[in-house]
Enzyme design. Structure first.
Site, PDB file in Angstrom:
ATOM      1  CB  THR A  35      -0.917   0.029   1.234  1.00  0.00           C
ATOM      2  OG1 THR A  35      -0.106   0.049   2.422  1.00  0.00           O
ATOM      3  CG2 THR A  35      -1.842  -1.171   1.254  1.00  0.00           C
ATOM      4  CB  CYS A  39       0.502   1.892  10.384  1.00  0.00           C
ATOM      5  SG  CYS A  39      -0.445   1.827   8.865  1.00  0.00           S
ATOM      6  CB  CYS A  43      -2.329   0.979  12.655  1.00  0.00           C
ATOM      7  SG  CYS A  43      -3.554   1.564  11.451  1.00  0.00           S
ATOM      8  NE  ARG A  68      -1.270   7.330   0.794  1.00  0.00           N
ATOM      9  CZ  ARG A  68      -2.287   7.027   1.584  1.00  0.00           C
ATOM     10  NH1 ARG A  68      -2.346   7.539   2.806  1.00  0.00           N
ATOM     11  NH2 ARG A  68      -3.233   6.190   1.179  1.00  0.00           N
ATOM     12  CB  CYS A  70      -1.689   5.162   8.512  1.00  0.00           C
ATOM     13  SG  CYS A  70      -3.326   4.504   8.863  1.00  0.00           S
ATOM     14  CB  CYS A  73      -2.798   4.669  13.218  1.00  0.00           C
ATOM     15  SG  CYS A  73      -1.344   4.511  12.144  1.00  0.00           S
ATOM     16  CG  ASP A 443      14.748  17.256  48.012  1.00  0.00           C
ATOM     17  OD1 ASP A 443      14.809  18.475  47.793  1.00  0.00           O
ATOM     18  OD2 ASP A 443      13.680  16.646  48.213  1.00  0.00           O
TER      19      ASP A 443
END
Length: 498
Positions: A35, A39, A43, A68, A70, A73, A443
């Protein structure tokens, strides 16, 4: 946990993808060759065959390989790798500086010079570690900032491009199209339920990893707030910000699963740095599971971790400011230190306009305090001398407490300032440098908490703490929380909203 360890353990990574394990988000990115989309491991929309899976250590590396983001998600918006928050090697320091927009302002060569490396050396190290060089990493960050502004504000696209760090509208349009497979206008049209900023303010949602415990985080920041510089108003911690191109203000409010961040900046180019400083102040890039697992292994701390999982370390958005305020706070109450800091801001700080509340001043710069009249410093003589000596060291660059500094060197340089002792150094390391292993063993709050839990004191406590490394700063939060001090609780008005 690191990327190389994850990738080397095929069963572990496949189990994370199959179980949609959100703990791996930001540590590793899953790309699907069929695809050309990448992701988060968690996802819900992707179940690729193993032969179509590719894994990358950063969103920038996935984008650089031609994938690129998703649209479901939103992997580019996941909290960054927590490794950059607890490591001090050159790659971690570079990633913190890139997060502050250094490449946008000074270029990749400027980043390398600031770290003391050649650009070629730095590129080689970053590519080996995160799969992308400084230019690609900065490009990915610009794309993510752009999408956030496109979807959550009504700023004109030209101003969005400018605020995200792009040099031109053409570059802005091209990168948005490459990374998100749509135009900026299409991104804005598709955004649903977005909070539109108005009146000159920019409202964003800052992500974090669950679990998230806000009580000590906001309680401490509110209790230590210096009037005029910081305030708690309407359920939000608000403060002024010193930024490269002018002053700004930020309001940070805990919300359901995110932090609402309302910014006002004099120059939109400072949005990236302002967001980075807000994230650092709230320790939002932390992986809460790592310190929880280490601390829960101690029988004395285990009940506290189980009671309030996900404690963060409250930090300051401005390192030099906190370094000076740590000296001011030596051996006096938190409220008294805040009052003194407010007085110095009123006398030496720059004026700030705040249409939303009562913020009036930036805390003075080290340069301004270095030239201060000792008579105007309301504190004992030795502490006056220390404040002035530290201010001069910060102004001259002999001491650096910024995000790109090596923590060991910073400690060494701080120790060279007369009057800056171990307690002050460890407090600066914890709240300014962001060292997760900082441990102010002397402390008072730590001593009281350790006594309450029968952990011993002094050398005995130091020896006991070795098992908590490298998460001793988180142990400090649990030790402090063993008492009923106001800094351990959210102000009542916001308890119901978290």
């Amino acid at each position: 946990m690191d990327f190389h360890a994850i990738i080397g353990d095929e069963e572990r990574i496949q189990a994370a993808v199959a179980g949609r394990d959100a703990r791996f988000d930001g540590w590793v990115f899953l790309a699907v060759t069929s695809t050309r989309i990448y992701c988060r491991p968690s996802c819900p929309a992707v179940k690729p065959k193993r032969e179509h899976q590719r894994f990358y250590p950063s969103a920038a590396a996935a984008q650089d390989a031609g994938y690129r983001a998703c649209k479901r998600c939103r992997p580019d918006a996941s909290p960054g790798s927590p490794a950059w928050d607890w490591r001090t090697d050159v790659c971690a320091r570079a990633m913190r500086l890139i997060g502050e927009g250094v490449v946008d302002r000074d270029g990749a060569a400027g980043l390398a010079s600031r770290l003391g490396y050649s650009l070629r050396q730095l590129e080689r190290l970053l590519i080996a570690e995160v799969g992308a060089g400084p230019a690609a990493l900065a490009r990915a960050q610009r794309a993510q900032v752009a999408r956030t502004l496109i979807e959550s504000t009504d700023l004109p696209m030209g101003q969005v491009a400018f605020a995200a760090g792009f040099a031109s509208i053409r570059a802005f349009n091209r990168v948005v199209a490459d990374v998100f497979a749509c135009s900026p206008t299409e991104l804005r049209t598709k955004a649903k339920g977005r909070t539109v900023s108005g009146g000159g303010a920019i409202t964003l949602r800052l992500a974090y990893r669950e679990p998230f415990e806000p009580s000590n985080l906001f309680g401490h920041l509110a209790a230590a707030a210096a009037p005029g510089v910081e305030e708690w108003q309407g359920g939000a911690y608000r403060r002024t910000l010193r930024l490269p191109h002018g002053p700004g203000t930020a309001a940070l409010r805990p919300g359901p699963g995110y932090i609402e961040c309302r910014l006002r900046v004099a120059d939109l180019r400072d949005v990236t740095m302002a967001v980075a400083r807000c994230r650092r102040a709230l320790d939002l890039d932390a992986d809460p599971h790592a310190p929880m697992e280490a601390l829960a292994a101690d029988p004395a701390l285990a009940p506290l971790v189980a009671k309030t999982p996900g404690r963060r370390v409250p930090r300051k958005a401005d390192g030099p400011e906190y370094a000076i305020r740590a000296v001011i706070g030596q051996q006096i109450a938190t409220a008294s230190a805040a009052t003194i800091a407010a007085g110095l801001a009123e006398r030496y700080g720059e004026a700030v306009e705040d249409p939303d509340g009562g913020l009036t001043r930036l805390f003075p710069s080290p340069q301004a305090l270095a030239e201060a009249d000792p008579a105007h410093l309301p504190m004992p003589g030795k502490r006056k001398a220390t404040v002035l000596a530290l201010a001069r060291a910060l102004a001259e660059g002999r001491v650096d407490v910024g995000p790109g500094v090596d923590w060991a060197k910073a400690r060494e340089d701080l120790a060279g300032v007369p009057g800056v002792g171990p307690w002050t150094i460890e407090m600066i390391a914890m709240r300014a440098l962001g060292d997760p292993d900082a441990f102010p063993v002397k402390d008072l709050g730590v001593i009281k908490g350790a006594r309450h839990l029968e952990l011993g004191a002094g050398r005995a406590l130091e020896a006991r703490s070795q098992a908590w490394r490298p998460w001793r700063a988180y142990a400090v939060q649990y030790l402090w929380a063993s008492s009923e001090h106001p800094t351990n609780h959210l102000p009542t008005e916001v308890k119901a909203s978290v």
